[in-house]
Design a protein around this motif. Structure first.
Motif, short mmCIF file in Angstrom:
data_model
loop_
_atom_site.label_atom_id
_atom_site.label_comp_id
_atom_site.label_asym_id
_atom_site.label_seq_id
_atom_site.Cartn_x
_atom_site.Cartn_y
_atom_site.Cartn_z
N PRO A 55 0.80 -1.22 0.00
CA PRO A 55 0.00 0.00 0.00
C PRO A 55 0.83 1.28 0.00
CG PRO A 55 0.13 -0.81 2.23
CD PRO A 55 0.92 -1.78 1.36
N THR A 56 2.16 1.17 -0.06
CA THR A 56 3.00 2.37 -0.05
C THR A 56 2.64 3.29 -1.20
OG1 THR A 56 4.80 1.01 0.85
CG2 THR A 56 5.40 3.19 0.02
N GLU A 120 10.00 -1.67 8.85
CA GLU A 120 8.81 -1.04 9.42
C GLU A 120 7.79 -0.67 8.34
OE1 GLU A 120 10.14 2.20 11.79
OE2 GLU A 120 11.24 0.90 13.18
N PHE A 121 8.26 -0.36 7.14
CA PHE A 121 7.37 0.05 6.05
C PHE A 121 6.44 -1.08 5.61
CE2 PHE A 121 11.53 -1.17 4.54
CZ PHE A 121 11.24 -2.17 3.62
N LEU A 122 6.69 -2.32 6.06
CA LEU A 122 5.85 -3.46 5.68
C LEU A 122 4.71 -3.74 6.66
CD1 LEU A 122 8.43 -6.12 4.41
CD2 LEU A 122 6.99 -4.58 3.06
N GLU A 123 4.66 -3.01 7.77
CA GLU A 123 3.67 -3.32 8.81
C GLU A 123 2.24 -3.26 8.26
OE1 GLU A 123 4.24 -4.70 11.70
OE2 GLU A 123 6.33 -4.65 11.07
N GLU A 124 1.91 -2.21 7.51
CA GLU A 124 0.56 -2.09 6.97
C GLU A 124 0.26 -3.22 5.99
OE1 GLU A 124 -2.27 1.09 4.55
OE2 GLU A 124 -0.31 1.74 5.29
N SER A 125 1.26 -3.56 5.16
CA SER A 125 1.08 -4.64 4.19
C SER A 125 0.83 -5.97 4.89
CB SER A 125 2.32 -4.77 3.30
OG SER A 125 2.55 -3.59 2.59
N ARG A 126 1.59 -6.24 5.93
CA ARG A 126 1.42 -7.50 6.67
C ARG A 126 0.04 -7.57 7.30
NH1 ARG A 126 7.31 -6.91 8.74
NH2 ARG A 126 8.39 -8.50 7.54
N THR A 127 -0.43 -6.44 7.83
CA THR A 127 -1.75 -6.40 8.46
C THR A 127 -2.84 -6.66 7.43
OG1 THR A 127 -0.92 -4.81 10.08
CG2 THR A 127 -3.30 -4.99 9.84
N GLU A 128 -2.75 -5.98 6.26
CA GLU A 128 -3.75 -6.17 5.21
C GLU A 128 -3.72 -7.58 4.65
OE1 GLU A 128 -3.47 -3.25 2.11
OE2 GLU A 128 -3.90 -1.59 3.45
N PRO A 188 -3.83 11.12 -7.02
CA PRO A 188 -4.87 12.14 -6.89
C PRO A 188 -4.62 13.11 -5.73
CG PRO A 188 -5.67 10.01 -6.12
CD PRO A 188 -4.32 9.77 -6.70
N PRO A 189 -5.21 14.31 -5.82
CA PRO A 189 -4.90 15.37 -4.83
C PRO A 189 -5.13 14.97 -3.39
CG PRO A 189 -6.15 16.27 -6.67
CD PRO A 189 -6.12 14.78 -6.87
N GLU A 190 -6.14 14.14 -3.13
CA GLU A 190 -6.42 13.76 -1.74
C GLU A 190 -5.34 12.83 -1.17
OE1 GLU A 190 -8.82 10.96 -4.40
OE2 GLU A 190 -8.38 13.11 -4.32
N SER A 191 -4.45 12.33 -2.03
CA SER A 191 -3.41 11.42 -1.58
C SER A 191 -2.01 12.05 -1.61
CB SER A 191 -3.41 10.17 -2.44
OG SER A 191 -4.63 9.50 -2.35
N ILE A 192 -1.93 13.38 -1.69
CA ILE A 192 -0.62 14.04 -1.72
C ILE A 192 0.13 13.72 -0.42
CG2 ILE A 192 0.57 16.26 -1.68
CD1 ILE A 192 -1.64 17.36 -3.47
N ARG A 193 1.37 13.23 -0.58
CA ARG A 193 2.17 12.90 0.60
C ARG A 193 3.61 12.62 0.18
NH1 ARG A 193 -0.07 8.75 -1.67
NH2 ARG A 193 0.87 6.68 -1.64
N PHE A 194 4.51 12.78 1.13
CA PHE A 194 5.88 12.32 0.92
C PHE A 194 5.89 10.83 1.11
CE2 PHE A 194 6.64 16.77 2.08
CZ PHE A 194 7.47 17.13 1.03
N ILE A 195 6.67 10.13 0.29
CA ILE A 195 6.71 8.67 0.38
C ILE A 195 8.09 8.23 0.80
CG2 ILE A 195 4.79 8.10 -1.12
CD1 ILE A 195 6.59 8.00 -3.46
#
Length: 196
Positions: A55-56, A120-128, A188-195
């Motif tokens: 999901p990154t 640590e960047f994999l935590e969300e992926s592991r949960t999903e 899309p604009p609602e997802s603007i973020r530093f990655i």
């Protein structure tokens, strides 16, 4: 009867339309050269296709890639990079192994030079994902016939480990094929973020 041409310091003044056209042409040329320099040497944008970095980064997102200095800097572990996978395709993946690294996965843990390394960047992926093992066990030698990452190359993986074509299939990525580091998702604009 005829009109006299205006003199400026002994020279004829050019008609207004000619001066205006020349000014517009100069502005367009300056913008074009500046845009080329920025896109070629500093920043560029990409549209991400596929789910290998979820999901990154999600399918269809647009990202800004920083090219500044990446030719001269050493890449760092866990950088998100864009690289030329072949003559027609560029991939986005995460650097896992650097030159000289001996790496392997065991029980869903990354080991680099014999030491466990947190991802640590994999935590969300592991949960999903919900499965016990997110990254299948492997040893570098089994995939590449080499014990360490060779000089001038990196070993990359997608964050969506079970749905990614990466160094496990395509081998090492030569550093000269790296375009730059992904820094920002802007569409899309609602997802603007530093990655990261």
């Amino acid at each position: 009867m005829f009109k006299r041409k205006k003199h400026i310091n002994g020279m004829y003044e050019k008609p207004f339309w000619l001066r205006f056209s020349w000014s517009i042409l100069q502005a367009v040329l300056i913008v074009a050269v500046f845009s080329f320099i920025v896109r070629e040497f500093m920043f560029t944008n990409y549209i991400v296709y596929g789910q290998s970095m979820m999901p990154t980064i999600r399918d269809g997102e647009r990202i800004i890639v920083n090219k500044i200095g990446y030719d001269f800097m050493e890449p760092e572990r866990f950088d998100l990079i864009i690289f030329h996978a072949d003559e027609e395709s560029d991939y986005i993946k995460r650097i896992i192994g650097l030159p000289g690294d001996d790496l392997y996965y065991e029980s869903d843990t990354l080991y680099v030079n014999g030491e466990p390394v947190e991802e640590e960047f994999l935590e969300e992926s592991r949960t999903e994902n919900g499965s016990e093992h997110f990254t299948d066990d492997f040893q570098l030698e089994d995939l590449t016939d080499e014990q360490t990452v060779p000089d001038g190359h990196v070993f990359v993986l997608g964050d969506n480990r079970q749905n990614s074509i990466d160094s496990r299939q395509i081998g090492y990525v030569p550093m000269e094929e790296i375009v730059g580091r992904a820094n920002l998702a802007f569409w899309p604009p609602e997802s603007i973020r530093f990655i990261r």
